[in-house]
Design an enzyme around this catalytic site. Structure first.
Site, PDB file in Angstrom:
ATOM      1  N   ASP A 174     -15.000  -3.949   1.290  1.00  0.00           N
ATOM      2  CA  ASP A 174     -13.977  -3.088   1.891  1.00  0.00           C
ATOM      3  C   ASP A 174     -12.618  -3.557   1.381  1.00  0.00           C
ATOM      4  OD1 ASP A 174     -12.264  -1.604   3.458  1.00  0.00           O
ATOM      5  OD2 ASP A 174     -13.295  -2.001   5.340  1.00  0.00           O
ATOM      6  N   ILE A 175     -12.030  -2.784   0.461  1.00  0.00           N
ATOM      7  CA  ILE A 175     -10.736  -3.140  -0.121  1.00  0.00           C
ATOM      8  C   ILE A 175      -9.630  -2.624   0.782  1.00  0.00           C
ATOM      9  CG2 ILE A 175      -9.233  -2.942  -2.133  1.00  0.00           C
ATOM     10  CD1 ILE A 175     -11.679  -2.367  -3.836  1.00  0.00           C
ATOM     11  N   CYS A 177      -9.186  -3.844   4.315  1.00  0.00           N
ATOM     12  CA  CYS A 177     -10.097  -3.623   5.452  1.00  0.00           C
ATOM     13  C   CYS A 177      -9.392  -3.434   6.785  1.00  0.00           C
ATOM     14  CB  CYS A 177     -11.071  -4.794   5.559  1.00  0.00           C
ATOM     15  SG  CYS A 177     -10.284  -6.394   5.905  1.00  0.00           S
ATOM     16  N   GLY A 178      -8.067  -3.628   6.841  1.00  0.00           N
ATOM     17  CA  GLY A 178      -7.369  -3.473   8.107  1.00  0.00           C
ATOM     18  C   GLY A 178      -7.897  -4.437   9.151  1.00  0.00           C
ATOM     19  N   CYS A 356       5.825  12.089   9.661  1.00  0.00           N
ATOM     20  CA  CYS A 356       4.586  12.072   8.880  1.00  0.00           C
ATOM     21  C   CYS A 356       3.595  13.107   9.406  1.00  0.00           C
ATOM     22  CB  CYS A 356       3.969  10.671   8.914  1.00  0.00           C
ATOM     23  SG  CYS A 356       4.855   9.461   7.904  1.00  0.00           S
TER      24      CYS A 356
END
Length: 386
Positions: A174-175, A177-178, A356
Site C-alpha cells: 500500500d503506497i 497507506c494513511g 474542494c
C-alpha cells in the site's frame, strides 16, 4: 445581513472600476456582491476584490482566512464560480513565478516529499479521527449504495479488494497507506498480508496500534522510492497527487519493479481535466505543499511501456458527498479543537473542505481508479458489475 445598495457596495473595493468588473464577472455565475441569497459573497472589508483579481484563489483564500468576506453556502459559491469557468478568466500576473516553479522545479524530490506529512497529515490523529469515518479513511468514499460515511468508505475499500481479486495469503503493498484503513480491511475480510508506507510520523504511530491488535499489517515511515521488494498486488489510494509530474515515471517504475508478474496495481487518484495547468497556489501554500494533480494523459504517459490499463473508473462526484460529510463532522467537533488551532485555522479548514467539495460538484476535478497489469490479463479483465 441586510442588503446593501450599490453605492454602499463600492466602499468595499479599491475603486468602482474593480467593483464593476467583479460584478460583471460574478453575474456570469449568478453570484451577487452583498446579495441576499446563501451563495452570494458578503464583503466585510475593503480590498477583497483587488486581492482576488490580482492574486486569484491565493488572494481570495487569504482574504477569507482574514475574515474579510464570507458566504453562507461557501460550497455553492465556489460550485457556481467554477461551473461558469470564472477561474479561467482571471490570470493574475503575480502568479507567473508560481506557475514556472511548478513546471520546472522538482517540488516533490526525496527531500521535499516529507513536507506534506509534517504540514498536513501530522496535525494530530485525534483531529482526523473526529472528522473522518471510524476507520479513518482520508480518501473518497463510494456512495452508490451507501447512506452514511462509514458505509461509503467500507464500500470503497471492498470495491478495491474485489477489483484486485485479493485472495488469502497474498502480500500487498500500500503506497501511501494513511492510517491503514485499507490494510486493516483487506487483512480482516480477505486474509491478506499488507505492507504500508507513509511519510507521516503520526500515521506511523497510529499504525502501531493496529499491529498490536494482531493484524498482519506493517507500517513503514518511508518514501516510495526506497521500496524494492516483490508483492502480489499493489494499491495506492490518494497518494499519487503528491508525486509530482517530474516523478510520475519513476513512481510507475517503482510499482512495476515491485509488482509480481500476473499481479495487478490499483491507482486511486484525484485528477484534473487538462494536462497543462498549475497547482492551486492557495492549496499549495496552506493545505498540501507541493501537490500536483495529474491528468489522464500524464498518467498514461508515465505508465506507457510499463503497464496495460485494464480498467478506468471515474466516480469523482462521490467526493462532493465525502467532503461534505467530513465538513459536517469537522463543524460538530470544532469546539474541542478551537484552543489548539484558533479561528484562522477554522476558516482555512472550512475554505479547504467546502471549496474542494465544490470543485468535484462542478466536475472541475475528478476521482479515478485505474487497474493496471504488467503484461495484460489473458482473456481480458472482467470489470465488476459493482
Amino acid at each position: 445581513m441586510s442588503h446593501l445598495t450599490n453605492k454602499q457596495d463600492t466602499r468595499f473595493s479599491e475603486n468602482s472600476d474593480l467593483h464593476n468588473l467583479a460584478t460583471e464577472l460574478l453575474a456570469k455565475a449568478d453570484i451577487r456582491i452583498n446579495g441576499s441569497r446563501p451563495w452570494d459573497i458578503q464583503l466585510k472589508s475593503p480590498g477583497v476584490i483587488d486581492r482576488a483579481l490580482s492574486e486569484g484563489n491565493l488572494g481570495l483564500g487569504e482574504a477569507y482566512m482574514d475574515g474579510h468576506w464570507d458566504a453562507e453556502e461557501l460550497d455553492e459559491f465556489f460550485s457556481r464560480l467554477l461551473r461558469a469557468h470564472l477561474d479561467a478568466e482571471i490570470r493574475p500576473s503575480r502568479l507567473i513565478l508560481h506557475a514556472l516553479r511548478a513546471k520546472l522545479a522538482n517540488l516533490q524530490s526525496f527531500k521535499r516529499a516529507w513536507q506534506v506529512g509534517e504540514t498536513h497529515y501530522d496535525l494530530g490523529n485525534d483531529f482526523y479521527a473526529a472528522m473522518l469515518d471510524r476507520r479513518m479513511t482520508y480518501t473518497c468514499g463510494y456512495w452508490r449504495n451507501a447512506t452514511t460515511l462509514d458505509e461509503a468508505q467500507e464500500a470503497k475499500l471492498d470495491l478495491i479488494c474485489r477489483k484486485l481479486e485479493l485472495k488469502p495469503g497474498m502480500r500487498i503493498l500500500d503506497i501511501g497507506c494513511g492510517w491503514g484503513s485499507f490494510m486493516a480491511y483487506a487483512a480482516e475480510h480477505y486474509g491478506v498480508e499488507c505492507v504500508g508506507i507513509t511519510i507521516s510520523q503520526e500515521q506511523t504511530d497510529y499504525g502501531k496500534q493496529l499491529m498490536k491488535q494482531g493484524l498482519p499489517v506493517e507500517f513503514r515511515l518511508q518514501d516510495y522510492r526506497e521500496v524494492s521488494e516483490s508483492f502480489d498486488a499493489i494499491v495506492s489510494i490518494g497518494m499519487f497527487e503528491h508525486v509530482g509530474r517530474r516523478n510520475h515515471r519513476e513512481y510507475m517504475e517503482v510499482a512495476h519493479r515491485c509488482l509480481k508478474d500476473g499481479g495487478m496495481f490499483l491507482l486511486h487518484t484525484i485528477g484534473k481535466n487538462v494536462r497543462e495547468s498549475t497547482p492551486d497556489p492557495w492549496i499549495d501554500k496552506y493545505i498540501f505543499p507541493n501537490g500536483d494533480l495529474p491528468s489522464i494523459g500524464q498518467i498514461g504517459d508515465a505508465a506507457g511501456g510499463l503497464f496495460v490499463t485494464e480498467d478506468l473508473h471515474n466516480f469523482g462526484a462521490d467526493y462532493d458527498k465525502t467532503l461534505m460529510a467530513w465538513y459536517a463532522n469537522f463543524e460538530k467537533a470544532w469546539p474541542q479543537f478551537y484552543d489548539r488551532f484558533g479561528e484562522r485555522f477554522y476558516r482555512m479548514w472550512r475554505y479547504y473542505l467546502l471549496s474542494c467539495a465544490a470543485a468535484f460538484r462542478a466536475r472541475d476535478i475528478q476521482l479515478w481508479q485505474w487497474v493496471l497489469s504488467k503484461q495484460g490479463i489473458l482473456g481480458g479483465y472482467q470489470r465488476l458489475s459493482e
